[in-house]
Design an enzyme around this catalytic site. Structure first.
Site, PDB file in Angstrom:
ATOM      1  N   VAL A 233      -3.444 -27.737  -7.468  1.00  0.00           N
ATOM      2  CA  VAL A 233      -4.643 -28.401  -6.804  1.00  0.00           C
ATOM      3  C   VAL A 233      -5.772 -26.578  -6.631  1.00  0.00           C
ATOM      4  O   VAL A 233      -6.620 -26.706  -5.226  1.00  0.00           O
ATOM      5  CB  VAL A 233      -4.526 -28.286  -5.683  1.00  0.00           C
ATOM      6  CG1 VAL A 233      -3.640 -30.370  -5.738  1.00  0.00           C
ATOM      7  CG2 VAL A 233      -3.319 -27.216  -4.736  1.00  0.00           C
ATOM      8  N   ARG A 235      -6.990 -23.825  -9.026  1.00  0.00           N
ATOM      9  CA  ARG A 235      -8.417 -23.479 -10.032  1.00  0.00           C
ATOM     10  C   ARG A 235      -7.636 -23.685 -11.359  1.00  0.00           C
ATOM     11  O   ARG A 235      -6.714 -23.246 -11.883  1.00  0.00           O
ATOM     12  CB  ARG A 235      -8.589 -21.613 -10.218  1.00  0.00           C
ATOM     13  CG  ARG A 235     -10.228 -21.855  -9.020  1.00  0.00           C
ATOM     14  CD  ARG A 235     -10.880 -23.078  -9.057  1.00  0.00           C
ATOM     15  NE  ARG A 235     -12.737 -23.024  -8.405  1.00  0.00           N
ATOM     16  CZ  ARG A 235     -12.810 -23.397  -7.327  1.00  0.00           C
ATOM     17  NH1 ARG A 235     -11.581 -25.107  -7.007  1.00  0.00           N
ATOM     18  NH2 ARG A 235     -13.338 -23.173  -6.652  1.00  0.00           N
ATOM     19  N   ASP A 259      -4.605 -31.409 -10.466  1.00  0.00           N
ATOM     20  CA  ASP A 259      -6.152 -31.764  -9.773  1.00  0.00           C
ATOM     21  C   ASP A 259      -6.799 -30.844 -10.964  1.00  0.00           C
ATOM     22  O   ASP A 259      -8.615 -31.603 -11.187  1.00  0.00           O
ATOM     23  CB  ASP A 259      -6.162 -31.929  -8.881  1.00  0.00           C
ATOM     24  CG  ASP A 259      -7.690 -32.636  -8.718  1.00  0.00           C
ATOM     25  OD1 ASP A 259      -7.857 -33.591  -8.718  1.00  0.00           O
ATOM     26  OD2 ASP A 259      -8.078 -31.438  -7.072  1.00  0.00           O
ATOM     27  N   GLU A 264     -13.434 -28.391 -18.206  1.00  0.00           N
ATOM     28  CA  GLU A 264     -13.446 -29.370 -16.975  1.00  0.00           C
ATOM     29  C   GLU A 264     -14.968 -29.903 -17.652  1.00  0.00           C
ATOM     30  O   GLU A 264     -15.911 -29.326 -17.194  1.00  0.00           O
ATOM     31  CB  GLU A 264     -13.538 -29.341 -15.844  1.00  0.00           C
ATOM     32  CG  GLU A 264     -11.877 -29.343 -15.447  1.00  0.00           C
ATOM     33  CD  GLU A 264     -12.344 -28.969 -13.612  1.00  0.00           C
ATOM     34  OE1 GLU A 264     -12.505 -28.964 -13.100  1.00  0.00           O
ATOM     35  OE2 GLU A 264     -10.562 -29.184 -13.402  1.00  0.00           O
ATOM     36  N   HIS A 283      -9.985 -33.569 -11.369  1.00  0.00           N
ATOM     37  CA  HIS A 283     -10.761 -33.101 -10.463  1.00  0.00           C
ATOM     38  C   HIS A 283     -11.082 -33.853  -9.439  1.00  0.00           C
ATOM     39  O   HIS A 283     -12.182 -33.449  -9.186  1.00  0.00           O
ATOM     40  CB  HIS A 283     -11.011 -31.780 -10.672  1.00  0.00           C
ATOM     41  CG  HIS A 283     -11.590 -30.290 -10.150  1.00  0.00           C
ATOM     42  ND1 HIS A 283     -12.334 -29.462 -10.624  1.00  0.00           N
ATOM     43  CD2 HIS A 283     -11.602 -30.512  -8.769  1.00  0.00           C
ATOM     44  CE1 HIS A 283     -12.163 -29.056  -9.712  1.00  0.00           C
ATOM     45  NE2 HIS A 283     -11.763 -28.945  -8.395  1.00  0.00           N
TER      46      HIS A 283
END
Length: 322
Positions: A233, A235, A259, A264, A283
């Site tokens: 949770v 980076r 997450d 991304e 995320h």
């Protein structure tokens, strides 16, 4: 009369900007979507709110803002924002760490419960109309190890401690955790492997810096128990994703709850989408209904401190990167 000029790097149509209305009678408020629109006022600005973060805009504004003393950033992570001139400048930077931590702590506990109670199996059996009892695990008595013990790490520790878990933490300066009632033990940078070996759940909650990039790699994952779960949770690049994929594919560890990711959005053909031992969040674990309001209210409280000459909250160590 306005006492200072505040630059706001944001889309003027942003729906959260009206929350700045209470300070309009105390500040010369200049809102612009990019560096060009803010440039005419930059020379007289003393403060800046980076509501939208584009590094190129900040690089363009900084040389024009000779009187800038403080910049507040809406986000917590600064890994994509800092550049040498900003780090070397006298500008104080604050961020919004803490605004997002509670929801991320809840996601970590959701991930732990997902595996402890084998929610995937429950859903499969329910969908298949199967009555198939099995033995579930408890979180009570299990060990959670937190890599990076900042606001997010403490939010995780608070919830894990309340569930009766044993909580360990690895941090750059473990002496700062002395007397922390949430922790059973704190480890320094050299103790990461020792901590991981003890854990049933390993949580990456560290910021991204040159020192933390890839800090949980093949060696660290190999040190985990086969029954352990890795969660991220912080980076994405803090965990070496290729090593994690290999461990999940071979079921070297039980699973992962993620997450954040190295790239991304996660490409649709990425193997993490296919694994049944992964809980994947795009995320959005901190994307709560009120996070923008909370972030703006935090800024406004800090702005009051700035005007009064009081110490600011959440001052960033620009050289450390967080």
């Amino acid at each position: 009369m306005p006492v200072t000029t505040l630059l706001v790097l944001a889309d003027p149509a942003d729906p959260y900007l009206p929350l700045l209305d209470p300070i309009r009678d105390r500040v010369d408020l200049v809102i612009g979507a990019d560096a060009a629109s803010l440039a005419p006022a930059a020379s007289r600005a003393e403060a800046m709110l980076a509501w939208n973060i584009r590094k190129a805009d900040l690089e363009a504004i900084l040389p024009l803002a000779a009187h800038l003393r403080w910049m507040h950033v809406r986000w917590a992570g600064l890994d994509s924002l800092l550049f040498p001139a900003l780090v070397a400048s006298p500008v104080v930077i604050t961020n919004s760490r803490g605004v997002y931590s509670q929801s991320l702590g809840e996601f970590v506990m959701a991930g732990a419960l997902f595996f402890a109670k084998d929610i995937r199996r429950l859903l499969r059996d329910q969908e298949g109309h199967r009555w198939s009892p099995f033995t579930m695990l408890e979180l009570r008595g299990a060990t959670m190890g937190i890599v990076g013990y900042g606001d997010i790490g403490r939010a995780c520790a608070t919830r894990a401690h309340a569930m009766g878990m044993r909580v360990l933490a690895q941090r750059r300066r473990p002496e700062r955790a002395s007397g922390d009632p949430l922790l059973d033990r704190a480890y320094g940078p050299d103790g990461l492997l020792d901590m991981i070996r003890e854990c049933d759940y390993v949580v990456a909650a560290a910021p991204l810096t040159p020192e933390t990039k890839g800090m949980i790699g093949a060696r660290e994952i190999a040190a985990m128990k086969p029954s352990a779960v890795l969660m991220n949770v912080g980076r994405g690049p803090v965990i070496d994703e290729d090593s994690l994929v290999d461990a999940l594919r071979s079921r070297r560890i039980r699973g992962a709850a993620l997450d954040v990711f190295s790239k991304e959005p996660l490409p649709p053909d990425h193997p993490l989408f296919e694994f049944d031992n992964v809980l994947l969040s795009p995320h959005c674990a901190d994307n709560t209904p009120n996070w923008n309001e909370d972030a703006m209210h935090f800024f406004l409280a800090n702005f009051d401190r700035f005007l009064r000459g009081e110490p600011l909250e959440n001052i960033v160590d620009k050289h450390a990167g967080y």
